[in-house]
Design a protein around this motif. Structure first.
Motif, PDB file in Angstrom:
ATOM      1  N   LEU A  49       9.940  14.093   0.058  1.00  0.00           N
ATOM      2  CA  LEU A  49       9.590  13.326   1.327  1.00  0.00           C
ATOM      3  C   LEU A  49       7.991  13.084   1.839  1.00  0.00           C
ATOM      4  O   LEU A  49       7.725  12.041   2.528  1.00  0.00           O
ATOM      5  N   THR A  50       7.226  13.939   0.987  1.00  0.00           N
ATOM      6  CA  THR A  50       5.899  13.552   1.115  1.00  0.00           C
ATOM      7  C   THR A  50       5.505  12.359   0.776  1.00  0.00           C
ATOM      8  O   THR A  50       4.751  11.501   1.222  1.00  0.00           O
ATOM      9  N   TYR A  51       6.079  12.147  -0.684  1.00  0.00           N
ATOM     10  CA  TYR A  51       5.647  10.786  -1.164  1.00  0.00           C
ATOM     11  C   TYR A  51       6.261   9.660  -0.444  1.00  0.00           C
ATOM     12  O   TYR A  51       5.845   8.684  -0.140  1.00  0.00           O
ATOM     13  N   ILE A  52       7.478   9.599   0.098  1.00  0.00           N
ATOM     14  CA  ILE A  52       8.346   8.634   0.746  1.00  0.00           C
ATOM     15  C   ILE A  52       7.478   8.304   2.180  1.00  0.00           C
ATOM     16  O   ILE A  52       7.348   7.174   2.581  1.00  0.00           O
ATOM     17  N   GLU A  53       6.951   9.557   2.908  1.00  0.00           N
ATOM     18  CA  GLU A  53       6.246   9.283   3.929  1.00  0.00           C
ATOM     19  C   GLU A  53       4.788   8.668   3.827  1.00  0.00           C
ATOM     20  O   GLU A  53       4.363   7.795   4.433  1.00  0.00           O
ATOM     21  N   ASN A  54       4.154   8.819   2.413  1.00  0.00           N
ATOM     22  CA  ASN A  54       2.772   8.247   2.245  1.00  0.00           C
ATOM     23  C   ASN A  54       3.259   6.813   1.952  1.00  0.00           C
ATOM     24  O   ASN A  54       2.503   6.066   2.239  1.00  0.00           O
ATOM     25  N   VAL A  55       4.324   6.628   1.175  1.00  0.00           N
ATOM     26  CA  VAL A  55       4.575   5.035   0.886  1.00  0.00           C
ATOM     27  C   VAL A  55       4.871   4.219   2.103  1.00  0.00           C
ATOM     28  O   VAL A  55       4.420   3.208   2.611  1.00  0.00           O
ATOM     29  N   LEU A  56       5.554   4.960   3.342  1.00  0.00           N
ATOM     30  CA  LEU A  56       5.572   4.257   4.558  1.00  0.00           C
ATOM     31  C   LEU A  56       4.365   4.070   5.291  1.00  0.00           C
ATOM     32  O   LEU A  56       4.128   3.066   5.803  1.00  0.00           O
ATOM     33  N   ILE A  57       3.667   5.051   5.272  1.00  0.00           N
ATOM     34  CA  ILE A  57       2.223   4.836   5.914  1.00  0.00           C
ATOM     35  C   ILE A  57       1.377   3.899   5.207  1.00  0.00           C
ATOM     36  O   ILE A  57       0.634   3.066   5.987  1.00  0.00           O
ATOM     37  N   SER A  58       1.569   3.874   4.037  1.00  0.00           N
ATOM     38  CA  SER A  58       0.641   2.872   3.090  1.00  0.00           C
ATOM     39  C   SER A  58       1.083   1.414   3.511  1.00  0.00           C
ATOM     40  O   SER A  58       0.304   0.433   3.876  1.00  0.00           O
ATOM     41  N   TRP A  59       2.297   1.020   3.570  1.00  0.00           N
ATOM     42  CA  TRP A  59       2.955  -0.050   4.094  1.00  0.00           C
ATOM     43  C   TRP A  59       2.528  -0.358   5.406  1.00  0.00           C
ATOM     44  O   TRP A  59       2.174  -1.568   5.710  1.00  0.00           O
ATOM     45  N   SER A  60       2.550   0.554   6.384  1.00  0.00           N
ATOM     46  CA  SER A  60       2.277   0.265   7.631  1.00  0.00           C
ATOM     47  C   SER A  60       0.841  -0.067   7.775  1.00  0.00           C
ATOM     48  O   SER A  60       0.437  -0.949   8.505  1.00  0.00           O
ATOM     49  N   ASN A  61      -0.157   0.749   7.036  1.00  0.00           N
ATOM     50  CA  ASN A  61      -1.540   0.281   6.827  1.00  0.00           C
ATOM     51  C   ASN A  61      -1.832  -1.014   6.526  1.00  0.00           C
ATOM     52  O   ASN A  61      -2.895  -1.582   6.748  1.00  0.00           O
ATOM     53  N   LYS A  62      -1.081  -1.546   5.584  1.00  0.00           N
ATOM     54  CA  LYS A  62      -1.311  -3.018   5.098  1.00  0.00           C
ATOM     55  C   LYS A  62      -0.622  -3.813   5.797  1.00  0.00           C
ATOM     56  O   LYS A  62      -0.723  -5.185   5.673  1.00  0.00           O
ATOM     57  N   GLY A  63       0.085  -3.540   7.052  1.00  0.00           N
ATOM     58  CA  GLY A  63       0.627  -4.464   7.883  1.00  0.00           C
ATOM     59  C   GLY A  63       1.886  -5.070   7.362  1.00  0.00           C
ATOM     60  O   GLY A  63       2.425  -6.249   7.863  1.00  0.00           O
ATOM     61  N   LEU A  64       2.625  -4.505   6.611  1.00  0.00           N
ATOM     62  CA  LEU A  64       3.877  -5.167   5.900  1.00  0.00           C
ATOM     63  C   LEU A  64       4.937  -5.064   6.891  1.00  0.00           C
ATOM     64  O   LEU A  64       5.334  -4.022   7.334  1.00  0.00           O
ATOM     65  N   SER A  65       5.647  -6.243   6.906  1.00  0.00           N
ATOM     66  CA  SER A  65       6.969  -6.013   8.035  1.00  0.00           C
ATOM     67  C   SER A  65       8.195  -5.648   6.787  1.00  0.00           C
ATOM     68  O   SER A  65       8.034  -5.585   5.571  1.00  0.00           O
ATOM     69  N   THR A  66       9.175  -5.252   7.384  1.00  0.00           N
ATOM     70  CA  THR A  66      10.327  -4.917   6.710  1.00  0.00           C
ATOM     71  C   THR A  66      10.834  -5.950   5.705  1.00  0.00           C
ATOM     72  O   THR A  66      11.095  -5.858   4.769  1.00  0.00           O
ATOM     73  N   GLU A  67      10.749  -7.244   6.234  1.00  0.00           N
ATOM     74  CA  GLU A  67      10.984  -8.494   5.209  1.00  0.00           C
ATOM     75  C   GLU A  67      10.088  -8.393   4.036  1.00  0.00           C
ATOM     76  O   GLU A  67      10.712  -8.671   2.890  1.00  0.00           O
ATOM     77  N   ASP A  68       8.806  -8.189   4.077  1.00  0.00           N
ATOM     78  CA  ASP A  68       7.844  -8.209   3.071  1.00  0.00           C
ATOM     79  C   ASP A  68       8.202  -6.989   2.179  1.00  0.00           C
ATOM     80  O   ASP A  68       8.312  -7.401   0.891  1.00  0.00           O
ATOM     81  N   ILE A  69       8.747  -6.063   2.709  1.00  0.00           N
ATOM     82  CA  ILE A  69       8.796  -4.806   1.770  1.00  0.00           C
ATOM     83  C   ILE A  69      10.119  -4.997   1.082  1.00  0.00           C
ATOM     84  O   ILE A  69      10.230  -4.750  -0.217  1.00  0.00           O
ATOM     85  N   GLU A  70      11.168  -5.655   1.650  1.00  0.00           N
ATOM     86  CA  GLU A  70      12.547  -5.878   0.803  1.00  0.00           C
ATOM     87  C   GLU A  70      12.304  -7.120   0.011  1.00  0.00           C
ATOM     88  O   GLU A  70      12.969  -7.206  -0.950  1.00  0.00           O
ATOM     89  N   SER A  71      11.214  -8.104   0.170  1.00  0.00           N
ATOM     90  CA  SER A  71      11.177  -8.968  -0.709  1.00  0.00           C
ATOM     91  C   SER A  71      10.194  -8.656  -1.771  1.00  0.00           C
ATOM     92  O   SER A  71      10.112  -9.413  -2.804  1.00  0.00           O
ATOM     93  N   GLY A  72       9.554  -7.286  -1.770  1.00  0.00           N
ATOM     94  CA  GLY A  72       8.910  -6.853  -2.913  1.00  0.00           C
ATOM     95  C   GLY A  72       7.535  -7.151  -2.463  1.00  0.00           C
ATOM     96  O   GLY A  72       6.461  -6.817  -3.599  1.00  0.00           O
ATOM     97  N   ILE A  73       6.988  -7.775  -1.620  1.00  0.00           N
ATOM     98  CA  ILE A  73       5.581  -7.837  -1.230  1.00  0.00           C
ATOM     99  C   ILE A  73       5.047  -6.320  -1.002  1.00  0.00           C
ATOM    100  O   ILE A  73       5.307  -5.899  -0.008  1.00  0.00           O
ATOM    101  N   ARG A  74       4.200  -5.803  -1.685  1.00  0.00           N
ATOM    102  CA  ARG A  74       3.684  -4.505  -1.337  1.00  0.00           C
ATOM    103  C   ARG A  74       2.314  -4.587  -1.899  1.00  0.00           C
ATOM    104  O   ARG A  74       1.442  -3.724  -1.811  1.00  0.00           O
TER     105      ARG A  74
END
Length: 180
Positions: free
Chosen positions: A155-180
């Motif tokens: 869960l720590t890794y998963i939370e860090n991934v989510l925070i990273s995506w949030s800090n990059k301003g990625l939308s759900t669509e960006d994440i699902e399309s592989g933009i990271r």
């Protein structure tokens, strides 16, 4: 429709209702057994205890307590203190029953349990629910998938991934399309 019944009416046989609707509830076998025990004990005004349930279900008291927590997390069970006594209320069963014919999506907790290959602790379940409040459920699933790809199922890794995506301003669509 099941959602319109008066669950606490004296003419309602809760155990029979549970058996009739078991396929519409998201319960594993042990959870179903504990729900039926609660309904039976309530019907006969018997005191509910983890010790008695552990003996009846042939599981540990800790497992009974964990199942109480799981049922509460799922919204099926509330435990209140009324008129000086502890009351186990299963009203959530009626509210949370899925409508027949409508597909029920797999719960977020079940997704994690399947991916982790084990039952989650109550603390892990709460952490996942907290993450799903802060991020969308789809984002949490994407982070779980990302963790699986890199064999970092914690869960720590998963939370860090989510925070990273949030800090990059990625939308759900960006994440699902592989933009990271």
């Amino acid at each position: 429709m099941a959602q319109n019944i008066d669950w606490s009416a004296p003419w309602i046989d809760q155990c029979a209702w549970i058996f009739s609707n078991l396929e519409n509830l998201t319960l594993d076998a042990k959870e179903a057994l504990i729900v039926l025990l609660i309904a039976h004990y309530n019907r006969h005004d018997l005191p509910i205890s983890t010790e008695a349930f552990a003996q009846k279900a042939k599981i540990s008291e800790e497992e009974v307590d964990t199942i109480f927590q799981i049922l509460s997390t799922k919204g099926y069970l509330t435990i209140d203190f009324v008129n000086g006594k502890v009351v186990f209320c299963l009203d959530g069963l009626v509210r949370m029953t899925r409508v027949p014919g409508k597909q029920l999506s797999k719960s977020l907790i079940s997704e994690f349990e399947d991916e982790f290959g084990r039952d989650l602790s109550p603390q892990e379940m709460q952490k996942i629910l907290d993450l799903s409040e802060k991020f969308t459920e789809r984002q949490v699933i994407c982070a779980l998938n990302e963790a699986s790809v890199y064999n970092k199922r914690n869960l720590t890794y998963i939370e860090n991934v989510l925070i990273s995506w949030s800090n990059k301003g990625l939308s759900t669509e960006d994440i699902e399309s592989g933009i990271r």
